[in-house]
Motif scaffolding. Structure first.
Motif, short mmCIF file in Angstrom:
data_model
loop_
_atom_site.label_atom_id
_atom_site.label_comp_id
_atom_site.label_asym_id
_atom_site.label_seq_id
_atom_site.Cartn_x
_atom_site.Cartn_y
_atom_site.Cartn_z
N UNK A 52 48.49 -37.16 -40.22
CA UNK A 52 49.60 -37.72 -39.57
C UNK A 52 49.64 -37.12 -38.09
N UNK A 53 49.44 -35.81 -38.00
CA UNK A 53 49.56 -35.20 -36.77
C UNK A 53 48.66 -35.89 -35.72
N UNK A 54 47.26 -36.25 -36.23
CA UNK A 54 46.45 -36.77 -35.26
C UNK A 54 46.75 -38.14 -34.71
N UNK A 55 47.38 -38.86 -35.80
CA UNK A 55 47.80 -40.31 -35.47
C UNK A 55 49.19 -40.20 -34.50
N UNK A 56 49.96 -39.15 -34.82
CA UNK A 56 51.00 -39.07 -33.82
C UNK A 56 50.74 -38.55 -32.62
N UNK A 57 49.48 -37.61 -32.40
CA UNK A 57 49.01 -37.04 -31.10
C UNK A 57 48.20 -38.28 -30.58
N UNK A 58 47.69 -39.01 -31.25
CA UNK A 58 46.63 -40.13 -30.44
C UNK A 58 47.79 -41.25 -29.84
N UNK A 60 50.79 -40.78 -28.96
CA UNK A 60 51.41 -39.99 -27.86
C UNK A 60 50.50 -40.22 -26.52
N UNK A 61 49.18 -39.86 -26.85
CA UNK A 61 48.44 -40.01 -25.48
C UNK A 61 48.20 -41.43 -25.22
N UNK A 62 48.03 -42.24 -25.99
CA UNK A 62 48.15 -43.63 -25.58
C UNK A 62 49.52 -44.33 -24.82
N UNK A 63 50.48 -43.85 -25.35
CA UNK A 63 51.68 -44.05 -24.99
C UNK A 63 51.81 -43.74 -23.45
N UNK A 64 51.24 -42.66 -23.31
CA UNK A 64 51.26 -42.02 -21.70
C UNK A 64 50.31 -43.07 -20.89
N UNK A 65 49.23 -43.22 -21.41
CA UNK A 65 48.24 -43.83 -20.80
C UNK A 65 47.46 -44.63 -21.56
N UNK A 66 47.74 -46.03 -21.88
CA UNK A 66 47.12 -47.00 -22.82
C UNK A 66 45.38 -47.10 -22.72
N UNK A 67 44.84 -46.47 -21.60
CA UNK A 67 43.24 -46.51 -21.42
C UNK A 67 42.77 -45.18 -21.75
N UNK A 68 43.67 -44.31 -22.37
CA UNK A 68 43.10 -42.96 -22.72
C UNK A 68 43.14 -42.81 -24.30
N UNK A 69 42.44 -41.95 -24.61
CA UNK A 69 42.41 -41.80 -26.14
C UNK A 69 42.30 -40.11 -26.31
N UNK A 70 42.73 -39.57 -27.44
CA UNK A 70 42.52 -38.32 -28.07
C UNK A 70 41.25 -37.90 -28.59
N UNK A 71 40.73 -37.08 -27.82
CA UNK A 71 39.33 -36.45 -28.10
C UNK A 71 39.31 -35.05 -28.82
N UNK A 72 39.98 -34.14 -28.73
CA UNK A 72 40.29 -33.04 -29.36
C UNK A 72 41.65 -32.23 -29.44
N UNK A 73 41.95 -31.79 -30.41
CA UNK A 73 43.25 -31.16 -30.71
C UNK A 73 42.92 -29.69 -31.15
N UNK A 74 43.54 -28.65 -30.86
CA UNK A 74 43.60 -27.48 -31.21
C UNK A 74 44.85 -26.93 -31.54
N UNK A 75 44.99 -26.11 -32.62
CA UNK A 75 46.54 -25.74 -32.97
C UNK A 75 46.23 -24.20 -33.25
N UNK A 76 47.01 -23.31 -32.61
CA UNK A 76 46.81 -21.89 -32.97
C UNK A 76 48.02 -21.35 -33.55
N UNK A 77 48.02 -20.61 -34.75
CA UNK A 77 49.08 -20.17 -35.28
C UNK A 77 48.81 -18.66 -35.29
N UNK A 78 49.90 -17.83 -36.11
CA UNK A 78 49.63 -16.44 -35.99
C UNK A 78 48.46 -16.13 -37.02
N UNK A 79 48.24 -17.09 -38.21
CA UNK A 79 47.25 -16.61 -39.09
C UNK A 79 46.02 -17.34 -38.79
N UNK A 80 45.95 -18.73 -38.35
CA UNK A 80 44.46 -19.26 -38.20
C UNK A 80 44.51 -20.21 -36.86
#
Length: 100
Positions: A52-58, A60-80
């Motif tokens: 779900x998160x990747x689809x939303x992030x992808x 968002x990236x495409x809404x900002x620039x339709x020629x662009x695409x998500x290539x990597x996503x990194x999430x850092x929390x306190x535990x991992x």
């Protein structure tokens, strides 16, 4: 085992051997886990939520620039830290302990 399957196995072993890696999940484009090093409940939870998160992030990236695409996503929390490499047909998800 095909050459592609052997490469996937080898890549997963290489990633898993890195310090701090807690688990690896390969998820297809529908969010269904194909391969995992985690237990079933953790795999299902990560796969569903990360998909779900990747689809939303992808989107968002495409809404900002339709020629662009998500290539990597990194999430850092306190535990991992969760690193996601989305490809056309699958996502690679790696969960690691950032302090290790």
């Amino acid at each position: 085992m095909t050459v592609a399957q052997a490469e996937v196995e080898e890549t997963m072993k290489r990633i898993q051997s890195q310090k701090g890696v807690q688990g690896i999940i390969i998820v297809n484009s529908e969010g269904i886990p194909i391969k995992t090093t985690l237990d079933n409940s953790s795999t299902a939870q990560y796969a569903g939520l990360i998909h779900q998160l990747v689809m939303k992030a992808r989107g968002t990236v495409r809404d900002i620039d339709p020629q662009n695409d998500l290539t990597f996503l990194r999430i850092r929390s306190k535990k991992n830290e969760i690193m996601i490499a989305p490809e056309k047909d699958y996502f690679l998800i790696v969960i690691q302990n950032p302090s290790d």
